[in-house]
Design a protein around this motif. Sequence first.
Motif, PDB file in Angstrom:
ATOM      1  N   ALA A  13       0.589  -1.128  -0.055  1.00 32.48           N
ATOM      2  CA  ALA A  13       0.127  -0.194   0.369  1.00 32.48           C
ATOM      3  C   ALA A  13       0.838   1.372   0.306  1.00 32.48           C
ATOM      4  CB  ALA A  13      -0.916   0.267   1.471  1.00 32.48           C
ATOM      5  N   GLU A  14       1.660   1.134   1.181  1.00 30.60           N
ATOM      6  CA  GLU A  14       2.771   2.110   0.793  1.00 30.60           C
ATOM      7  C   GLU A  14       3.880   2.670  -0.244  1.00 30.60           C
ATOM      8  OE1 GLU A  14       4.061   5.774   2.212  1.00 30.60           O
ATOM      9  OE2 GLU A  14       2.835   4.807   3.098  1.00 30.60           O
ATOM     10  N   ALA A  15       4.663   1.650  -1.453  1.00 25.11           N
ATOM     11  CA  ALA A  15       5.036   1.015  -2.169  1.00 25.11           C
ATOM     12  C   ALA A  15       4.047   1.874  -3.650  1.00 25.11           C
ATOM     13  CB  ALA A  15       5.230  -0.087  -2.693  1.00 25.11           C
ATOM     14  N   ALA A  16       2.901   0.935  -3.227  1.00 24.56           N
ATOM     15  CA  ALA A  16       1.802   2.102  -4.370  1.00 24.56           C
ATOM     16  C   ALA A  16       1.508   3.394  -4.877  1.00 24.56           C
ATOM     17  CB  ALA A  16       0.754   1.084  -5.327  1.00 24.56           C
ATOM     18  N   LYS A  17       2.017   3.908  -3.585  1.00 24.06           N
ATOM     19  CA  LYS A  17       1.973   5.835  -2.871  1.00 24.06           C
ATOM     20  C   LYS A  17       3.312   6.349  -3.622  1.00 24.06           C
ATOM     21  CE  LYS A  17       0.084   5.738   0.702  1.00 24.06           C
ATOM     22  NZ  LYS A  17      -0.330   6.572   2.127  1.00 24.06           N
ATOM     23  N   ARG A  18       4.575   5.650  -3.815  1.00 21.37           N
ATOM     24  CA  ARG A  18       5.544   6.484  -3.645  1.00 21.37           C
ATOM     25  C   ARG A  18       6.334   5.545  -4.748  1.00 21.37           C
ATOM     26  NH1 ARG A  18       7.032   8.947   0.579  1.00 21.37           N
ATOM     27  NH2 ARG A  18       5.659   8.605   2.886  1.00 21.37           N
ATOM     28  N   LEU A  62       4.995  -7.078  -6.431  1.00 23.66           N
ATOM     29  CA  LEU A  62       3.243  -7.528  -6.619  1.00 23.66           C
ATOM     30  C   LEU A  62       3.375  -8.984  -7.398  1.00 23.66           C
ATOM     31  CD1 LEU A  62       0.387  -7.410  -6.028  1.00 23.66           C
ATOM     32  CD2 LEU A  62       0.037  -6.013  -8.311  1.00 23.66           C
ATOM     33  N   ALA A  63       4.678  -9.043  -8.455  1.00 24.74           N
ATOM     34  CA  ALA A  63       4.259 -10.066  -9.039  1.00 24.74           C
ATOM     35  C   ALA A  63       5.315 -11.203  -8.339  1.00 24.74           C
ATOM     36  CB  ALA A  63       5.147  -9.971 -10.432  1.00 24.74           C
ATOM     37  N   ASP A  64       5.912 -10.844  -7.222  1.00 22.87           N
ATOM     38  CA  ASP A  64       6.648 -12.710  -6.389  1.00 22.87           C
ATOM     39  C   ASP A  64       5.608 -12.671  -5.111  1.00 22.87           C
ATOM     40  OD1 ASP A  64       8.973 -11.582  -8.096  1.00 22.87           O
ATOM     41  OD2 ASP A  64       9.283 -10.289  -6.835  1.00 22.87           O
ATOM     42  N   LEU A  65       4.604 -12.580  -5.311  1.00 22.02           N
ATOM     43  CA  LEU A  65       3.874 -12.565  -4.169  1.00 22.02           C
ATOM     44  C   LEU A  65       3.194 -14.262  -4.121  1.00 22.02           C
ATOM     45  CD1 LEU A  65       1.118  -9.855  -3.980  1.00 22.02           C
ATOM     46  CD2 LEU A  65       2.400 -10.483  -1.879  1.00 22.02           C
ATOM     47  N   PRO A  66       3.047 -14.846  -3.154  1.00 21.03           N
ATOM     48  CA  PRO A  66       2.916 -16.388  -3.066  1.00 21.03           C
ATOM     49  C   PRO A  66       1.549 -16.644  -3.383  1.00 21.03           C
ATOM     50  CG  PRO A  66       4.042 -15.627  -1.592  1.00 21.03           C
ATOM     51  CD  PRO A  66       4.278 -13.674  -1.382  1.00 21.03           C
ATOM     52  N   ARG A  67       1.210 -17.534  -4.016  1.00 23.76           N
ATOM     53  CA  ARG A  67       0.081 -17.817  -4.272  1.00 23.76           C
ATOM     54  C   ARG A  67      -1.231 -17.491  -3.436  1.00 23.76           C
ATOM     55  NH1 ARG A  67      -2.049 -20.658  -9.165  1.00 23.76           N
ATOM     56  NH2 ARG A  67      -3.905 -21.524  -8.730  1.00 23.76           N
ATOM     57  N   GLY A  68      -2.145 -17.182  -3.566  1.00 19.53           N
ATOM     58  CA  GLY A  68      -3.451 -17.082  -3.073  1.00 19.53           C
ATOM     59  C   GLY A  68      -2.929 -15.496  -1.975  1.00 19.53           C
ATOM     60  N   ILE A  69      -2.034 -15.062  -2.120  1.00 21.58           N
ATOM     61  CA  ILE A  69      -1.685 -13.618  -1.172  1.00 21.58           C
ATOM     62  C   ILE A  69      -2.252 -12.606  -1.942  1.00 21.58           C
ATOM     63  CG2 ILE A  69      -0.137 -11.402  -0.165  1.00 21.58           C
ATOM     64  CD1 ILE A  69      -0.707 -14.426   1.567  1.00 21.58           C
ATOM     65  N   LEU A  70      -3.077 -12.037  -1.862  1.00 23.36           N
ATOM     66  CA  LEU A  70      -3.648 -10.511  -2.784  1.00 23.36           C
ATOM     67  C   LEU A  70      -3.491  -8.954  -2.790  1.00 23.36           C
ATOM     68  CD1 LEU A  70      -7.777 -12.086  -2.861  1.00 23.36           C
ATOM     69  CD2 LEU A  70      -5.711 -12.023  -4.585  1.00 23.36           C
ATOM     70  N   PRO A  71      -3.243  -8.377  -3.356  1.00 20.49           N
ATOM     71  CA  PRO A  71      -2.713  -6.436  -2.710  1.00 20.49           C
ATOM     72  C   PRO A  71      -3.659  -6.313  -2.354  1.00 20.49           C
ATOM     73  CG  PRO A  71      -3.476  -6.882  -5.182  1.00 20.49           C
ATOM     74  CD  PRO A  71      -3.074  -8.353  -4.231  1.00 20.49           C
TER      75      PRO A  71
END
Length: 255
Positions: free
Chosen positions: A133-138, A147-156
């Motif tokens: 959330a912080e990175a999206a703003k900055r 985001l591409a590295d998120l494990p399966r099942g983890i949503l933004p």
Amino acid sequence: MRLASSVPTEEFEELLREVGREVPSIVDGGSVARLIGSRWAREDPIGAFEALLSGRCPQLEAVDDIVVQAIAAKDPDRGLAMILDMKSGKRQGEAMGEFLGTLCAIDMQSALARVNELEEPDLYREAIGQVLAEAAKREPSAAFDALADLPRGILPPGGFYTAAFAGLAEADPDAAFERLGELRDPRARHVALAGLGVGLAKREDLTSVREWIATLPTSRERESVLTAILREHPDAAAASAAVADLRSPAARAQF
């Protein structure tokens, strides 16, 4: 009451308790606590952070943002270790999320590296949400990479796509449109369009943004983008005048 400037660091906690006893008003007490807590965080970030995590000094809640920022800036490894030493549960998860989200504002790569080292699933979910959330703003481009590295099942986190596309479109519209084309989830694309519109409206003249909105294939997409722009644009009157004819009669009645 003693002045904060004359108090040794080891006595800040007791001074804050005095504030609670002698200045019971939330407004007045909060402002005094903020002054004292800010100096404590600046001079003894580890001590202030430990007192905040333990919950034994409620007055520190008035300056929790300053306390967390101080430890994240001066000793992030110690701050992380202190949270990991807490009893597992909701309070630990919230502390981890706030800490790493704050660290992200200081050093995003450092925050991402630390969150990826977390082994406990609930802690990871709480922390990665705050960091993204912080990175999206900055730094939206780097946030998309993470985001591409998120494990399966983890949503933004909620609002991620809106914030990230708004920031990216304002900085680099071509990159934003390229990212939009990569989205396959219709729900993600819908909110991303709204963010993209907000970013374009801050960067481009409203006439060209209006022309782009008119090309969107569905009324639902157009309304979503228009609503976001009218809500976020710094000159709401100018934005409303520029896009008024694109809105449905029902939607126009809302503004």
